[in-house]
Design a protein around this motif. Structure first.
Motif, PDB file in Angstrom:
ATOM      1  N   ASP A 127      27.328 -12.172  25.615  1.00 10.02           N
ATOM      2  CA  ASP A 127      27.556 -11.016  24.696  1.00 10.02           C
ATOM      3  C   ASP A 127      28.340 -11.370  23.340  1.00 10.02           C
ATOM      4  N   TRP A 128      27.501 -11.115  22.230  1.00 10.42           N
ATOM      5  CA  TRP A 128      28.162 -11.654  20.811  1.00 10.42           C
ATOM      6  C   TRP A 128      29.139 -10.495  20.564  1.00 10.42           C
TER       7      TRP A 128
ATOM      8  N   TYR B 114      13.934  -6.319  20.794  1.00 13.41           N
ATOM      9  CA  TYR B 114      14.411  -5.290  19.655  1.00 13.41           C
ATOM     10  C   TYR B 114      13.513  -3.925  19.335  1.00 13.41           C
TER      11      TYR B 114
ATOM     12  N   ARG C 168      22.891 -10.484  24.081  1.00 13.50           N
ATOM     13  CA  ARG C 168      23.272  -8.954  23.735  1.00 13.50           C
ATOM     14  C   ARG C 168      24.177  -9.143  22.319  1.00 13.50           C
ATOM     15  N   GLY C 169      23.914  -8.431  21.176  1.00  9.55           N
ATOM     16  CA  GLY C 169      24.579  -8.466  20.156  1.00  9.55           C
ATOM     17  C   GLY C 169      23.961  -7.687  19.032  1.00  9.55           C
ATOM     18  N   ASP C 170      24.809  -7.550  18.041  1.00 13.16           N
ATOM     19  CA  ASP C 170      24.283  -6.795  16.682  1.00 13.16           C
ATOM     20  C   ASP C 170      23.087  -7.578  15.903  1.00 13.16           C
ATOM     21  N   LEU C 171      22.500  -6.936  15.148  1.00 19.62           N
ATOM     22  CA  LEU C 171      21.780  -7.793  14.199  1.00 19.62           C
ATOM     23  C   LEU C 171      22.675  -8.673  13.531  1.00 19.62           C
TER      24      LEU C 171
ATOM     25  N   TRP D 105      18.175  -9.062  22.726  1.00 20.05           N
ATOM     26  CA  TRP D 105      18.336  -7.751  23.006  1.00 20.05           C
ATOM     27  C   TRP D 105      18.149  -7.617  24.692  1.00 20.05           C
TER      28      TRP D 105
ATOM     29  N   SER E 104      24.048 -11.465  14.577  1.00 20.15           N
ATOM     30  CA  SER E 104      25.175 -11.883  15.130  1.00 20.15           C
ATOM     31  C   SER E 104      25.081 -13.438  15.854  1.00 20.15           C
TER      32      SER E 104
ATOM     33  N   ARG F  64      32.294 -15.436  15.252  1.00 21.03           N
ATOM     34  CA  ARG F  64      31.729 -14.599  16.280  1.00 21.03           C
ATOM     35  C   ARG F  64      32.561 -15.146  17.705  1.00 21.03           C
TER      36      ARG F  64
END
Length: 169
Positions: A133-134, A89, A40-43, A116, A45, A141
């Protein structure tokens, strides 16, 4: 309910993320520590970079063209063991084929990586898993990992032992 073991890793750059992927490949290739990875993490990451390091380090990895499978939902890499790379995603509401892919991966004793993973219904979470979790950090990071299941816990313990330079106290 007992809390899951956790580990925080500081990843200063892409090279460290690839190294983490390679370390995970060595750990997860052992069937006794074979756990799924839920990312899990943002684009941007580092999720796909991690998978590139993991798949590339496994036997057959030279033939694995790792890319985010956003449009395919899943890519299966010709590694030993196989890597099923799932990307949720574009399907935040879920997709019935994801369950079929996860079942096929289990039947093949494959390594499963889900990007995702926040979109993966809880009842589809593999019992043996590492959840990553990023998180943004001042530089690079931060990857906070937790483990579930016997093999997930064994994988996390092995990771802490082989990557002490990345552990963020």
């Amino acid at each position: 309910m007992a809390s899951s073991p956790t580990l925080s890793l500081r990843l200063p750059d892409e090279a460290a993320t690839l190294a983490l992927g390679r370390a995970l490949a060595a750990i997860l290739a052992d069937a006794a520590r074979r756990a799924s990875l839920l990312l899990r993490g943002d684009l941007g990451s580092g999720k796909t970079t991690l998978v590139r390091g993991l798949a590339g380090a496994l036997p057959g990895g030279d033939d694995a063209e790792v890319a985010s499978p956003s449009f395919n939902i899943v890519n299966v890499y010709p590694t030993r063991p196989e890597v099923f790379h799932v990307d949720l995603y574009r399907i935040p509401g879920g997709d019935p084929s994801v369950e079929e892919h996860l079942e096929a991966a289990a039947e093949n004793d494959a390594i499963v990586v889900v990007e995702w993973a926040e979109h993966l219904p809880r009842d589809m979470h593999p019992p043996h898993r590492l959840e990553c979790d990023w998180l943004p950090a001042a530089s690079g990071r931060l990857c906070r990992m937790s483990a579930s299941g016997e093999r997930g816990c064994a994988a996390l313990a092995a990771l802490a032992a082989v990557c002490p330079d990345l552990v963020d106290d």
